[in-house]
Design an enzyme around this catalytic site. Structure first.
Site, mmCIF file in Angstrom:
data_model
loop_
_atom_site.group_PDB
_atom_site.id
_atom_site.type_symbol
_atom_site.label_atom_id
_atom_site.label_comp_id
_atom_site.label_asym_id
_atom_site.label_seq_id
_atom_site.Cartn_x
_atom_site.Cartn_y
_atom_site.Cartn_z
ATOM 1 N N SER A 74 0.827 -1.203 0.000
ATOM 2 C CA SER A 74 0.000 0.000 0.000
ATOM 3 C C SER A 74 0.865 1.259 0.000
ATOM 4 C CB SER A 74 -0.903 -0.007 1.229
ATOM 5 O OG SER A 74 -0.096 -0.092 2.384
ATOM 6 N N GLY A 75 2.184 1.099 -0.071
ATOM 7 C CA GLY A 75 3.066 2.267 -0.065
ATOM 8 C C GLY A 75 3.324 2.800 1.330
ATOM 9 N N SER A 79 7.155 -3.633 4.040
ATOM 10 C CA SER A 79 8.300 -4.540 3.913
ATOM 11 C C SER A 79 9.482 -4.045 4.748
ATOM 12 C CB SER A 79 8.701 -4.741 2.449
ATOM 13 O OG SER A 79 9.177 -3.543 1.901
ATOM 14 N N ALA A 81 9.256 -2.206 7.488
ATOM 15 C CA ALA A 81 8.920 -2.380 8.904
ATOM 16 C C ALA A 81 9.113 -3.840 9.322
ATOM 17 C CB ALA A 81 7.482 -1.928 9.158
ATOM 18 N N ASP A 123 12.579 4.205 3.697
ATOM 19 C CA ASP A 123 11.657 3.380 4.493
ATOM 20 C C ASP A 123 12.353 2.753 5.694
ATOM 21 O OD1 ASP A 123 10.149 3.974 2.273
ATOM 22 O OD2 ASP A 123 9.249 1.984 2.119
HETATM 23 O O1 PMV Z 1 5.987 3.008 -2.496
HETATM 24 P P1 PMV Z 1 6.996 3.190 -1.436
HETATM 25 O O2 PMV Z 1 6.451 3.661 -0.177
HETATM 26 O O3 PMV Z 1 7.922 2.037 -1.318
HETATM 27 O O4 PMV Z 1 7.889 4.431 -1.850
HETATM 28 C C1 PMV Z 1 8.699 4.450 -2.983
HETATM 29 C C2 PMV Z 1 9.384 5.752 -3.026
HETATM 30 C C3 PMV Z 1 10.301 5.934 -4.194
HETATM 31 O O5 PMV Z 1 10.925 7.201 -4.022
HETATM 32 C C4 PMV Z 1 9.533 5.965 -5.498
HETATM 33 C C5 PMV Z 1 11.375 4.851 -4.275
HETATM 34 C C6 PMV Z 1 12.320 4.868 -3.094
HETATM 35 O O6 PMV Z 1 12.905 3.792 -2.835
HETATM 36 O O7 PMV Z 1 12.532 5.913 -2.474
#
Ligand code: PMV
Length: 289
Positions: A74-75, A79, A81, A123
């Site tokens: 879901s962004g 993964s 965490a 992340d």
């Molecule tokens: O979709 P997410 O939360 O994994 O975010 C990806 C963010 C990007 O900048 C597109 C890629 C990254 O690894 O920073």
């Protein structure tokens, strides 16, 4: 037996641009992932390349139980965490004496490998340390925590971060004359936003600008656009795609008294709304259950 938890995250500013060395600003949010690791002779665990890599990196074997409150794909950084909490729980259960710093670095290496090189440390850093983190190139800085009222809208449209990153890379190759200035403009938005973190009205405007620039990069999705517009109409200060886009989630910054109205507006567009706020703690030990 050791149980550790780590928070999810939202990108407030700079996703995609951060892949090209620009600034990214992300914030740890509730919900969390809880991971229990047990040193057992006969290990059992869910099949996951992230978890396998955690045990490989730590050089031990054991059982894992995961209780995730973060919807996957879901962004919201589920993964990362899972990886951070698993490493911390293994470290504790097997007395491996790794520092937080080690865990953040190992988690990033694992994400990078599993995602075939397409990962920024955002992340894993945010999940490890909590709060608001500014990422630029190889460096990171914690920004002062702010009490923001956020509503995340999960579009329930699945997306692939690596595919979206690749799509932007293709567009940049074909149209550097357009994409390069857009990435610079995103950087401009992030730089201005840093000075307005405690001013939600202004910050919302920057989020809206960032969203328009992400649309130029082609990472929008009709479902995200609907939820973003509905949030603004319901009174949010601002709303934008968060993370890779093309599906996944959006985030709205709201006046405190309107967050439930914004959540309703998102749900009326068939999204799943999560009313959330900052998590300042990062990875932490939980009482064993
Ligand atoms: O979709 P997410 O939360 O994994 O975010 C990806 C963010 C990007 O900048 C597109 C890629 C990254 O690894 O920073």
């Amino acid at each position: 037996m050791a149980t550790w938890s780590a928070p999810g995250k939202v990108f407030l500013f700079g996703e995609h641009a951060v892949v090209y060395g620009k600034m990214g600003i992300a914030m740890a949010i509730r919900p969390r992932v809880f991971v229990t690791v047990r040193d057992t002779k006969r290990p059992s665990r869910a099949k996951s390349p992230y978890i396998d890599s955690c045990f490989e990196a730590m050089g031990v074997i054991g059982s894992v139980y995961i209780n995730s409150q973060i919807p996957s794909s879901s962004g919201l950084g589920s993964s990362a965490a899972v990886t951070v909490a698993t490493l911390a729980a293994i470290n504790d259960e097997f007395n491996l004496n790794k520092t937080r710093e080690d865990i953040a670095a190992m988690a990033f290496e694992i994400e990078k490998t599993v995602q075939k090189g397409r990962a920024s440390p955002t992340d894993t850093t945010v999940s490890t340390y909590g709060g608001i983190v500014l990422i630029t190139g190889g460096s990171r800085r914690r920004l002062p925590p702010q009490n923001m009222h956020l509503v995340v809208g999960d579009s329930l449209v699945s997306h692939s971060t690596s595919r979206m990153v690749e799509q932007v890379a293709d567009l940049k190759k074909r149209h550097p004359e357009i994409v390069d200035p857009v990435l610079d403009a995103i950087q401009g938005v992030s730089m201005s936003a840093i000075h307005q973190l405690s001013n939600p009205r202004e910050l919302g405007r920057y989020m809206n600008m960032n969203n328009s620039l992400l649309e130029v990069l082609g990472v929008g999705h009709p479902q995200l656009a609907k939820m973003i517009l509905a949030s603004r109409q319901a009174g949010a200060f601002g709303a934008k795609i968060t993370g890779a886009g093309g599906g996944g989630s959006m985030v709205a910054l709201c006046p405190k008294q309107l967050k439930h109205r914004v959540a309703k507006a998102i749900e009326s567009c068939d999204g799943r709304a999560i009313v959330t706020a900052i998590d300042t703690e990062g990875v932490r030990k939980e009482k064993n259950v």
